[in-house]
Scaffold this active site. Structure first.
Site, PDB file in Angstrom:
ATOM      1  N   LYS A  28     -37.049 -43.274   2.973  1.00 10.62           N
ATOM      2  CA  LYS A  28     -36.747 -44.101   4.143  1.00 10.62           C
ATOM      3  C   LYS A  28     -36.363 -45.494   3.664  1.00 10.62           C
ATOM      4  CE  LYS A  28     -39.738 -40.933   6.160  1.00 10.62           C
ATOM      5  NZ  LYS A  28     -40.821 -40.260   5.474  1.00 10.62           N
ATOM      6  N   TRP A  66     -32.422 -42.785   6.598  1.00 13.52           N
ATOM      7  CA  TRP A  66     -32.980 -41.728   5.763  1.00 13.52           C
ATOM      8  C   TRP A  66     -31.999 -41.307   4.678  1.00 13.52           C
ATOM      9  CZ3 TRP A  66     -35.382 -37.816   9.842  1.00 13.52           C
ATOM     10  CH2 TRP A  66     -36.476 -38.429  10.459  1.00 13.52           C
ATOM     11  N   THR A 104     -51.117 -21.031   0.985  1.00 18.48           N
ATOM     12  CA  THR A 104     -49.989 -21.901   0.665  1.00 18.48           C
ATOM     13  C   THR A 104     -50.203 -22.482  -0.734  1.00 18.48           C
ATOM     14  OG1 THR A 104     -51.134 -23.806   1.591  1.00 18.48           O
ATOM     15  CG2 THR A 104     -49.666 -22.609   3.074  1.00 18.48           C
ATOM     16  N   GLU A 151     -46.026 -19.541   5.618  1.00 19.12           N
ATOM     17  CA  GLU A 151     -46.376 -19.401   7.038  1.00 19.12           C
ATOM     18  C   GLU A 151     -45.409 -18.505   7.797  1.00 19.12           C
ATOM     19  OE1 GLU A 151     -46.176 -22.106   5.265  1.00 19.12           O
ATOM     20  OE2 GLU A 151     -47.685 -23.598   5.801  1.00 19.12           O
TER      21      GLU A 151
HETATM   22  P1  AMP Z   1     -43.976 -22.018   0.169  1.00 17.63           P
HETATM   23  O1  AMP Z   1     -44.870 -21.932   1.343  1.00 17.63           O
HETATM   24  O2  AMP Z   1     -44.668 -22.349  -1.101  1.00 17.63           O
HETATM   25  O3  AMP Z   1     -43.154 -20.777   0.039  1.00 17.63           O
HETATM   26  O4  AMP Z   1     -42.987 -23.231   0.416  1.00 17.63           O
HETATM   27  C1  AMP Z   1     -42.228 -23.314   1.588  1.00 17.63           C
HETATM   28  C2  AMP Z   1     -41.352 -24.524   1.525  1.00 17.63           C
HETATM   29  O5  AMP Z   1     -40.365 -24.382   0.507  1.00 17.63           O
HETATM   30  C3  AMP Z   1     -40.556 -24.764   2.788  1.00 17.63           C
HETATM   31  O6  AMP Z   1     -41.318 -25.393   3.787  1.00 17.63           O
HETATM   32  C4  AMP Z   1     -39.430 -25.631   2.268  1.00 17.63           C
HETATM   33  O7  AMP Z   1     -39.851 -26.973   2.104  1.00 17.63           O
HETATM   34  C5  AMP Z   1     -39.178 -25.061   0.903  1.00 17.63           C
HETATM   35  N1  AMP Z   1     -38.056 -24.110   0.925  1.00 17.63           N
HETATM   36  C6  AMP Z   1     -38.110 -22.782   1.048  1.00 17.63           C
HETATM   37  N2  AMP Z   1     -36.888 -22.229   0.984  1.00 17.63           N
HETATM   38  C7  AMP Z   1     -36.015 -23.244   0.836  1.00 17.63           C
HETATM   39  C8  AMP Z   1     -34.588 -23.339   0.710  1.00 17.63           C
HETATM   40  N3  AMP Z   1     -33.813 -22.270   0.694  1.00 17.63           N
HETATM   41  N4  AMP Z   1     -34.058 -24.574   0.581  1.00 17.63           N
HETATM   42  C9  AMP Z   1     -34.841 -25.675   0.573  1.00 17.63           C
HETATM   43  N5  AMP Z   1     -36.167 -25.654   0.668  1.00 17.63           N
HETATM   44  C10 AMP Z   1     -36.760 -24.453   0.809  1.00 17.63           C
END
Ligand code: AMP
Length: 538
Positions: A435, A440, A181, A326
């Site tokens: 918050k 929210w 991640t 994930e």
């Molecule tokens: P990563 O593991 O670096 O790919 O990040 C994943 C995170 O990116 C997710 O848990 C979301 O918080 C955010 N994310 C991914 N796709 C979107 C989307 N289309 N709109 C908003 N947030 C997103």
């Protein structure tokens, strides 16, 4: 029915047998390389044979530290097809994180793009599991380097066996890939993808109601191959015999525009930052983008204003997708249902800009303290996911696993609403939600609204402590250089009709750049940190 194994080698074999003439078009540091799938398959088998000679065994991790090009694609297939694990390493990590993940994964061999060697040279004495380094380069000779033992990729391939047979005991439940991640706090966490999860995810990418990737597509992967398998596009493309365009090292928005035009790209994918950048580029340079079926956008919320501009000015459509490291990553996406085609344009846009409904194969629910939220587009809750390409653990991290995976569901840490059609709309990360006085406020909604103003190039909203309301929103805005004067008052007036009064930011601060993560998302932690002494008194 037969219980045949869903393994990566079968994807390669299909391209090798039936799409011999189809091409991989790869931009490297010296120009464009065109490779047929026939040649690609031979080189991939040769790579597997030399890794075998170097001592890579079933289950060993082999790291790649590379841009999107044909050599990286060969590694994508050679490593899992020989039973090892493809560990794609993010090239934008700090030295500390690099060391951490190479050691955590215990990589045995590293494949490194020549231009990226210095980053590995800096940490070479602190990654003891690595037994061999292979340089990916167009140059005929090895560069000067203190890495040992070091091999030249192209020379190795010449010595390799283009008829190398992959083992016939690959098990679909064994790990095939690994990605960490992009941690914004603490150390990155490793996620293992299995052969089965990658194959099923690839099959999903070809469905007509998802991206419908097919043989006739010319797919350009702008999203990095070092992060979540470039959203699975390279795997699906090889399987389907799709022509692939790989934009290579240090590409610019100009490179992207040119490649779409010259290579007649039909589908491409990337994070919003890329498409916002290309939109700016289009103000000064025109490209023929008419070959595009649509652009896949995800990784962060895509501002509605940007989707609208592409559609109205350039006739380009977007498919907005949501997922995470994930989740392989694609889990939901937004496409209009047949009966929604008749709606007004603005209503359609509203739906398209959401993150949509789960793709076939994935189950989703959004829960808060009262259980599953109502489908009213208002109640907010956390997104939970389950399915064959959702991870059930973090590598070597039982405590982090216990926090994220409960009762067979992955708790994503993303907050969303659900509308009457079942579409989710991500309103925040749990930790970014503001918050205010027990209610929210979605930072993402405010950001999207600000970025819809022509005078704004980028906007990030964070919470700051407040003596009466606990937290209040403050916006950070990067002005659009080509637009006239924008002030705090202008932007607040612009927001006012769109939100309840208590949602409006207490302050708007103009900055030159929003800090970004290694994969181009807003790094709000840094903003919070930089402005930690900023306090709004009631
Ligand atoms: P990563 O593991 O670096 O790919 O990040 C994943 C995170 O990116 C997710 O848990 C979301 O918080 C955010 N994310 C991914 N796709 C979107 C989307 N289309 N709109 C908003 N947030 C997103």
């Amino acid at each position: 029915m037969m219980d045949t194994q869903l393994t990566i080698d079968t994807l390669l074999v299909r391209a090798e047998k039936y799409f011999t003439k189809k091409e991989v078009i790869s931009r490297t540091s010296t120009g464009i390389t065109r490779l047929t799938y026939g040649d690609f398959a031979k080189r991939t088998r040769a790579l597997a044979s030399v890794l075998d000679i170097l001592g890579v065994k079933y289950g060993d991790r082999v790291g790649t530290f590379a841009w999107n090009d044909h050599r990286h694609l060969e590694a994508y297939f050679a490593i899992p097809s020989m039973g090892a694990v493809l560990h794609t390493i993010n090239i934008r990590l700090s030295s500390d994180h690099l060391k951490y993940i190479i050691n955590d994964a215990e990589d045995k061999v590293l494949l490194i793009d020549q231009g990226l060697l210095p980053m590995i040279e800096n940490i070479k004495d602190e990654i003891p599991t690595v037994e061999a380094f292979i340089v990916l380069s167009d140059n005929e000779e090895l560069p000067e380097t203190n890495l040992k033992p070091i091999y030249h990729y192209e020379k190795l391939l010449k010595e390799g066996n283009i008829n190398f047979s992959f083992p016939d005991n690959l098990n679909e439940d064994d790990p095939a890939g690994m990605c960490y991640t992009s941690a914004t706090t603490g150390n990155p966490k490793g996620v293992l993808y299995t052969h089965r999860s990658i194959v099923l995810h690839s099959m999903m990418l070809g469905l007509a109601d998802t991206f419908g990737i097919s043989e006739s597509d010319r797919a350009m992967h702008v999203v990095p191959m070092f992060h979540v398998n470039a959203w699975g596009f390279p795997f699906a493309s090889v399987w389907f015999g799709t022509t692939q365009v790989l934009p290579g090292p240090n590409f610019t928005f100009n490179t992207i525009g040119e490649l779409i035009e010259t290579e007649k790209v039909t589908i491409t994918a990337g994070v919003p930052t890329i498409w916002i950048g290309l939109l700016n580029e289009l103000k000064t340079n025109m490209y023929d983008l008419s070959s595009l079926r649509f652009i896949v956008c995800g990784g962060a919320a895509m501002p509605k204003g940007v989707i609208r501009t592409y559609q109205e000015k350039y006739n380009i459509l977007f498919v907005h997708a949501y997922g995470a490291t994930e989740t392989s990553p694609v889990t939901t996406l937004s496409r209009l249902k047949s009966y929604q085609q008749e709606m007004e344009d603005e209503d359609k846009l509203e739906f398209i800009s959401k993150q949509g409904i789960p793709v076939p194969g994935i189950e989703l629910k959004v829960i808060n303290n009262q259980g599953e939220v109502e489908k009213n587009g208002k109640d907010m809750g956390e997104v939970l996911l389950r399915g064959p390409w959702i991870t059930d653990h973090y590598y070597n991290k039982p405590e982090k696993t216990a926090e994220a995976v409960k009762d067979g569901w992955l708790y994503t840490g993303d907050i969303a609403t659900v509308d009457f059609e079942g579409n989710i709309k991500i309103v925040d990360r749990t930790k970014d939600l503001i918050k205010s006085g027990g209610e929210w406020i979605s930072s993402v909604d405010l950001e999207n609204a600000l970025m819809a103003h022509e005078g704004v190039s980028e906007a990030a909203v964070i919470s700051v402590p407040h003596e009466k309301w606990q937290e209040r929103p403050v916006a950070f805005v990067v002005k659009n250089a080509t637009y006239g004067k924008v002030t705090k008052e202008v932007l607040l007036d612009f927001l006012e009709p769109q939100f309840a009064k208590w949602w409006l930011p207490d302050d708007i601060i103009f900055i030159n750049e929003i800090p970004k993560t290694s994969v181009g998302k807003f790094l709000k932690r840094k903003l919070r940190n930089d402005f930690k002494d900023y306090f709004i008194s009631g």
